[in-house]
Scaffold this active site. Structure first.
Site: not given
Ligand code: AMP
Length: 397
Positions: A7, A91, A180, A209, A241, A384
């Site tokens: 990643n 990824r 995501h 979250l 954000r 993930e």
């Protein structure tokens, strides 16, 4: 099979070596400050202490080399030679409309990812550097690209179009993509497994979250809607954000503050969210502590945050015309029963009830709703890397 998961960010590289048969993590680590002075490599072999090495890495090729050396190191390595690595899973943040599933990487795929650079100018070029660095060092190992956007490609047009002139979709593919995706896919599938129900006939809302946060509506195993948009800025209030806001705020702030549009965007991405609202921290643990000590801004921030999540869940229940399960995942969703409760309290009218004892648990797969709750509520820790390893193994086999 032994699968190396990469990643790659612009100055960082996270990795895991996963045995896809046992699904055990053999080693994992992180290279930070690539291309900057003061580089650090943290390597953690399974069952052993983390090894921190201060080493400058002039580029990602050097970082990948160091990772490979760590994996094969005679003392702290976990494989005897690089020949043991069967495949590499990368990824990739943005696959645009070109990729609705993971794919084996070849020259055409690299070109297609490059064509999505405009959509994710910070992430995709970094992801490509990771691909090219691995290719240079391990040219014969098959590689797979797993896209953050892919799972959301099943959204219908009514969910992904914005109310702006259609020509911008035609010309530039301006639309909702969502991110995501690997997490939303993994967590929604796992939810069906845990409940012993058929994934293909369930309505599930996944609340991812973390520091970044997004929510998705999944029906019959397919994403119907998600809160992030063309970029990860839209939707929920996140760590730093802003999430949704009136787009006219951008020009307003430019004029009032005498700053450029890119400076405003930087504020919306890096200085907003719960961090900007509270003026304290982007870490929810700090905010909960401050709130318990009477800090009013922390209290307002957490209620604004929870309200936004609840509003999205409500709209997705409408989009799905009902819901069987609501699932919490990622840093905040997995670890904080207090926030989960504040969100679920908005749905008493739907007959959603949490079991206080179960909801106090952290970081484990668990059904946190009561037996008689009308909708199941769960916590499912996301994974993930494992999802990327599974997709990579399936394509390479
Ligand atoms: P992630 O992006 O999924 O790694 O999530 C990171 C976020 O999880 C951080 O901003 C933390 O605020 C949050 N987090 C981790 N543990 C807890 C906890 N026990 N309570 C509240 N938030 C937590």
């Amino acid at each position: 099979m032994k699968i190396l998961i990469i990643n790659c960010g612009s100055s960082s590289l996270k990795y895991q070596l996963i045995d896809s048969d046992s699904e055990n993590v053999m080693a994992k680590g992180l290279c930070e400050r690539i291309g900057i002075d003061g580089g650090v490599l943290n390597h953690q072999p399974a069952g052993k202490d983390k090894i921190t090495t201060n080493v400058d890495m002039k580029d990602h090729v050097v970082a990948v080399k160091l990772v490979l050396e760590s994996l094969t190191d005679k003392d702290n390595g976990v494989i005897a030679s690089l020949d043991e690595i069967d495949a590499i899973g990368h990824r990739i943040v943005h696959g645009g409309e070109k990729f609705s599933e993971a794919t084996i990487i070849d020259d055409d795929v690299i070109k297609a990812i490059e064509e999505c650079n405009d959509l994710a100018p910070l992430h995709n070029p970094a992801n490509l550097i990771g691909i090219r660095s691995c290719r240079e060092l391990m040219p014969d190992v098959p590689m797979v690209a797993v896209f953050d956007t892919a799972f959301h490609q099943t959204m219908p047009k009514k969910a992904y179009l914005y109310g702006i002139p259609y020509e911008y979709y035609d010309k530039y593919k301006v639309r909702r993509y969502g991110f995501h995706g690997t997490s939303h896919s993994y967590v929604s599938k796992r939810t069906a497994e845990i409940l012993g129900q058929d994934y293909e006939s369930m309505k599930i809302i996944v609340c991812h979250l973390g520091n970044g946060a997004s929510i998705s509506a999944v029906k019959n195993g397919k994403c119907q809607d998600t809160s992030m948009g063309l970029t990860p800025l839209e939707g929920l209030i996140m760590g730093t954000r802003s999430g949704d806001l009136d787009p006219a705020i951008l020009e307003f702030l430019c004029q009032k503050e005498g700053i450029s549009i890119s400076e405003v965007l930087n504020i919306l991405n890096k200085k907003s969210g719960v961090y900007g609202l509270s003026g304290l921290s982007s870490d929810f643990r700090d905010l909960l502590k401050a709130e318990s000590e009477g800090d009013e801004k922390a209290k307002t921030t957490l209620s604004t945050y929870s309200y936004r999540v609840a509003k999205y869940i409500g709209s997705y229940i409408a989009a799905l015309n009902g819901v069987d399960a609501i699932v919490f995942t990622a840093g905040v969703g997995e670890n904080n029963g207090d926030i989960r409760k504040r969100i679920c309290d908005y749905f008493g009218y739907l007959g959603i009830k949490l079991d206080a004892e179960k909801n106090s648990k952290r970081g484990e797969e668990i059904i946190i709703s009561t037996e008689d709750s009308k909708v199941k509520v769960l916590v499912v820790p996301t994974n993930e890397e494992l999802a990327i390893a599974r997709e990579t193994a399936a394509l390479v086999k």
